[in-house]
Enzyme design. Structure first.
Site, PDB file in Angstrom:
ATOM      1  N   ASP A  52      -3.207  -3.041  -4.910  1.00  0.00           N
ATOM      2  CA  ASP A  52      -2.172  -4.147  -4.790  1.00  0.00           C
ATOM      3  C   ASP A  52      -1.261  -4.323  -5.634  1.00  0.00           C
ATOM      4  OD1 ASP A  52      -3.013  -4.892  -1.757  1.00  0.00           O
ATOM      5  OD2 ASP A  52      -4.093  -6.406  -2.467  1.00  0.00           O
ATOM      6  N   HIS A  57      -9.387  -2.243  -4.611  1.00  0.00           N
ATOM      7  CA  HIS A  57      -8.257  -2.660  -3.677  1.00  0.00           C
ATOM      8  C   HIS A  57      -7.519  -3.661  -4.680  1.00  0.00           C
ATOM      9  CE1 HIS A  57      -6.035  -2.982   0.078  1.00  0.00           C
ATOM     10  NE2 HIS A  57      -5.781  -4.174  -0.433  1.00  0.00           N
ATOM     11  N   HIS A  96       0.891  -1.365  -0.034  1.00  0.00           N
ATOM     12  CA  HIS A  96      -0.109   0.069   0.044  1.00  0.00           C
ATOM     13  C   HIS A  96       0.900   1.217  -0.067  1.00  0.00           C
ATOM     14  CE1 HIS A  96      -3.439  -2.589   2.013  1.00  0.00           C
ATOM     15  NE2 HIS A  96      -3.209  -3.252   0.961  1.00  0.00           N
ATOM     16  N   HIS A 120      -0.650 -11.467  -5.444  1.00  0.00           N
ATOM     17  CA  HIS A 120       0.615 -11.020  -5.295  1.00  0.00           C
ATOM     18  C   HIS A 120       1.507 -11.810  -6.166  1.00  0.00           C
ATOM     19  CE1 HIS A 120      -0.409  -7.821  -2.395  1.00  0.00           C
ATOM     20  NE2 HIS A 120      -0.817  -8.647  -1.713  1.00  0.00           N
TER      21      HIS A 120
END
Length: 295
Positions: A259, A255, A77, A282
């Protein structure tokens, strides 16, 4: 385009989402070509951890960096905010193992850096301009499918992919999210990444997790010790948000863009591309960053 740092030091503190510890951050200006470097001031010798793709370490549910055995995680973030604000050179002092989660979004970091001010520097910023298509794919992890079954959650985990197309004018990110197994409607969003757009449309979007997933993470994996309904959007079995309300109807997809932005920031250069991510997390984001870094 020139490199940038901040005009003055700024500080912030909050709870680590995974460790549950109170973490203090101090961000300081840095000279040209210094890049973004974390400093673990709580460890002997105050080891430095450069924010670059070569220091990326495998970590569930967050982005972690390791250098000479020193580690810092949950960096995405803050790094996404620096990337969107075109901040190239910073020293980030931290007195714990992770970056504090704040309210689960990047907005507190954005407000802090706006307070610090942007200082343009003499050196030119490096750029990567994508000129041909890139396609990365990842099969669905069977362990996650088994976890859904163990938690008695229906549905199927999708295979994921990221497509990268030329976009000379700047960076555009697009994300497709499907959490239909948790009664959350499908979501997709596409945004041109500029500082103003980031501040209004991406930075406020908070992290999220399934309620049952949090229980497993805390009891078995030792994750999410600092997670509450006020710093994480907790999704119940009925697809409702526990003790909180959405800031956007598609906040979860937003969101995911946050990321993704944080993960690709590890390339350390301005990126000109249209990136289309379908159900990525991720690990696939990191694979993309490594691919772009190798160009």
């Amino acid at each position: 385009m020139r490199q940038n740092t901040i005009q003055k030091p700024v500080s912030i503190a909050g709870t680590g989402l995974h460790s549950g510890k109170t973490i203090h951050l101090k961000l300081l200006p840095a000279p040209c070509n210094h890049h973004i470097v974390f400093v673990r001031v709580d460890l002997p010798g105050k080891p430095c951890i450069p924010a670059c793709i070569h220091n990326l370490s495998s970590q569930m549910r967050c982005t972690a960096l390791v250098h000479n055995k020193a580690k810092i995680h949950t960096t995405e973030h803050l790094l996404a905010t620096c990337f969107a604000m075109k901040l190239d050179n910073l020293v980030i002092e931290v007195d714990g193992p992770e970056i504090p989660g704040m309210d689960g979004s990047a907005l507190p970091f954005y407000n802090m850096l706006k307070e610090a001010g942007i200082q343009e520097q003499e050196a030119q910023a490096e750029e990567i301009i994508i000129t041909k298509e890139i396609l990365l794919q990842k099969k669905a992890n069977p362990l996650w499918q088994k976890l859904l079954q163990a938690l008695k959650i229906g549905g199927k985990i999708h295979s994921s992919n990221i497509q990268v197309l030329p976009h000379p004018s700047g960076l555009k990110l697009e994300y497709f999210l499907d959490y239909s197994f948790s009664h959350i409607p499908k979501q997709n969003i596409a945004l041109e990444i500029e500082e103003d757009t980031f501040a209004k449309e991406i930075a406020p979007a908070r992290t999220f997790a399934l309620q049952k997933e949090i229980g497993i993470g805390q009891k078995i994996l030792g994750l999410g010790k600092g997670t509450t309904s006020q710093n994480t959007l907790i999704i119940t079995d009925k697809g409702e948000i526990l003790d909180n309300t959405l800031r956007f109807p598609d906040e979860l997809a937003r969101h995911k863009i946050l990321d993704l932005l944080g993960d690709i920031s590890l390339v350390g250069k301005r990126i000109h591309a249209h990136i289309i991510a379908r159900y990525s997390g991720h690990s696939l984001n990191a694979a993309l960053a490594k691919t772009v870094d190798s160009l």
